[in-house]
Design a protein around this motif. Structure first.
Motif, PDB file in Angstrom:
ATOM      1  N   GLU A 113      -6.446   2.802  -2.954  1.00  0.00           N
ATOM      2  CA  GLU A 113      -7.772   3.156  -2.482  1.00  0.00           C
ATOM      3  C   GLU A 113      -8.053   2.487  -1.148  1.00  0.00           C
ATOM      4  O   GLU A 113      -7.600   1.384  -0.879  1.00  0.00           O
ATOM      5  CB  GLU A 113      -8.846   2.778  -3.499  1.00  0.00           C
ATOM      6  CG  GLU A 113      -9.249   1.338  -3.515  1.00  0.00           C
ATOM      7  CD  GLU A 113     -10.410   1.080  -4.456  1.00  0.00           C
ATOM      8  OE1 GLU A 113     -11.539   0.951  -3.969  1.00  0.00           O
ATOM      9  OE2 GLU A 113     -10.171   1.001  -5.657  1.00  0.00           O
ATOM     10  N   ARG A 114      -8.780   3.195  -0.297  1.00  0.00           N
ATOM     11  CA  ARG A 114      -9.051   2.697   1.048  1.00  0.00           C
ATOM     12  C   ARG A 114     -10.132   1.629   0.978  1.00  0.00           C
ATOM     13  O   ARG A 114     -11.144   1.789   0.315  1.00  0.00           O
ATOM     14  CB  ARG A 114      -9.519   3.856   1.928  1.00  0.00           C
ATOM     15  CG  ARG A 114      -9.614   3.483   3.381  1.00  0.00           C
ATOM     16  CD  ARG A 114     -10.017   4.702   4.202  1.00  0.00           C
ATOM     17  NE  ARG A 114     -10.009   4.394   5.611  1.00  0.00           N
ATOM     18  CZ  ARG A 114     -10.973   3.712   6.225  1.00  0.00           C
ATOM     19  NH1 ARG A 114     -11.990   3.263   5.537  1.00  0.00           N
ATOM     20  NH2 ARG A 114     -10.908   3.464   7.520  1.00  0.00           N
ATOM     21  N   ARG A 115      -9.903   0.525   1.700  1.00  0.00           N
ATOM     22  CA  ARG A 115     -10.891  -0.545   1.792  1.00  0.00           C
ATOM     23  C   ARG A 115     -11.670  -0.366   3.092  1.00  0.00           C
ATOM     24  O   ARG A 115     -11.408   0.528   3.877  1.00  0.00           O
ATOM     25  CB  ARG A 115     -10.206  -1.917   1.775  1.00  0.00           C
ATOM     26  CG  ARG A 115      -9.373  -2.177   0.552  1.00  0.00           C
ATOM     27  CD  ARG A 115     -10.270  -2.458  -0.641  1.00  0.00           C
ATOM     28  NE  ARG A 115      -9.476  -2.816  -1.804  1.00  0.00           N
ATOM     29  CZ  ARG A 115      -9.563  -3.976  -2.426  1.00  0.00           C
ATOM     30  NH1 ARG A 115     -10.379  -4.897  -2.017  1.00  0.00           N
ATOM     31  NH2 ARG A 115      -8.830  -4.200  -3.490  1.00  0.00           N
ATOM     32  N   GLY A 116     -12.599  -1.243   3.332  1.00  0.00           N
ATOM     33  CA  GLY A 116     -13.383  -1.189   4.565  1.00  0.00           C
ATOM     34  C   GLY A 116     -12.537  -1.503   5.791  1.00  0.00           C
ATOM     35  O   GLY A 116     -11.465  -2.084   5.692  1.00  0.00           O
ATOM     36  N   TRP A 117     -13.042  -1.137   6.943  1.00  0.00           N
ATOM     37  CA  TRP A 117     -12.284  -1.343   8.176  1.00  0.00           C
ATOM     38  C   TRP A 117     -12.072  -2.823   8.453  1.00  0.00           C
ATOM     39  O   TRP A 117     -11.043  -3.203   8.996  1.00  0.00           O
ATOM     40  CB  TRP A 117     -12.977  -0.676   9.356  1.00  0.00           C
ATOM     41  CG  TRP A 117     -14.312  -1.276   9.690  1.00  0.00           C
ATOM     42  CD1 TRP A 117     -15.514  -0.916   9.185  1.00  0.00           C
ATOM     43  CD2 TRP A 117     -14.550  -2.372  10.570  1.00  0.00           C
ATOM     44  NE1 TRP A 117     -16.489  -1.713   9.705  1.00  0.00           N
ATOM     45  CE2 TRP A 117     -15.940  -2.610  10.562  1.00  0.00           C
ATOM     46  CE3 TRP A 117     -13.734  -3.170  11.364  1.00  0.00           C
ATOM     47  CZ2 TRP A 117     -16.522  -3.628  11.314  1.00  0.00           C
ATOM     48  CZ3 TRP A 117     -14.331  -4.179  12.122  1.00  0.00           C
ATOM     49  CH2 TRP A 117     -15.702  -4.393  12.098  1.00  0.00           C
ATOM     50  N   GLU A 151       0.841  -1.201   0.000  1.00  0.00           N
ATOM     51  CA  GLU A 151       0.000   0.000   0.000  1.00  0.00           C
ATOM     52  C   GLU A 151       0.870   1.242   0.000  1.00  0.00           C
ATOM     53  O   GLU A 151       1.964   1.242   0.523  1.00  0.00           O
ATOM     54  CB  GLU A 151      -0.893   0.026   1.237  1.00  0.00           C
ATOM     55  CG  GLU A 151      -1.916  -1.069   1.260  1.00  0.00           C
ATOM     56  CD  GLU A 151      -2.854  -0.931   2.439  1.00  0.00           C
ATOM     57  OE1 GLU A 151      -3.060   0.208   2.903  1.00  0.00           O
ATOM     58  OE2 GLU A 151      -3.370  -1.952   2.890  1.00  0.00           O
ATOM     59  N   ASP A 152       0.345   2.299  -0.573  1.00  0.00           N
ATOM     60  CA  ASP A 152       0.961   3.609  -0.484  1.00  0.00           C
ATOM     61  C   ASP A 152      -0.161   4.638  -0.464  1.00  0.00           C
ATOM     62  O   ASP A 152      -1.328   4.283  -0.322  1.00  0.00           O
ATOM     63  CB  ASP A 152       1.956   3.850  -1.629  1.00  0.00           C
ATOM     64  CG  ASP A 152       1.306   3.746  -3.000  1.00  0.00           C
ATOM     65  OD1 ASP A 152       0.065   3.729  -3.081  1.00  0.00           O
ATOM     66  OD2 ASP A 152       2.035   3.677  -3.990  1.00  0.00           O
ATOM     67  N   SER A 153       0.174   5.903  -0.614  1.00  0.00           N
ATOM     68  CA  SER A 153      -0.845   6.947  -0.503  1.00  0.00           C
ATOM     69  C   SER A 153      -1.843   6.939  -1.657  1.00  0.00           C
ATOM     70  O   SER A 153      -2.905   7.546  -1.558  1.00  0.00           O
ATOM     71  CB  SER A 153      -0.177   8.323  -0.407  1.00  0.00           C
ATOM     72  OG  SER A 153       0.589   8.547  -1.588  1.00  0.00           O
TER      73      SER A 153
END
Length: 51
Positions: free
Chosen positions: A22-26, A17-19
C-alpha cells in the motif's frame, strides 16, 4: 487537517516493496528514499577506503 491513513513506523523504512504494497504518504517515501541513498553513499565511501 490531513492525517495519514497509517501511522509512521520505522519498519516501513526497511521493508521491501512491490506492486501490492500500500502506498504511504509522500513524506514517508521521501524519508525512505533519502535513507537508502544515504546508506548507499556511505557504503560506497567505506568500500573506496578499503582499496
Amino acid at each position: 487537517m490531513y492525517r495519514a491513513k497509517t501511522p509512521f513506523s520505522w519498519v516501513y523504512l526497511v521493508q521491501p516493496e512491490d506492486s501490492t504494497t500500500e502506498r504511504r504518504g509522500w513524506f514517508n517515501e521521501l524519508c525512505k528514499t533519502s535513507l537508502w541513498i544515504g546508506m548507499s553513499v556511505l557504503v560506497s565511501i567505506g568500500m573506496s577506503q578499503l582499496t
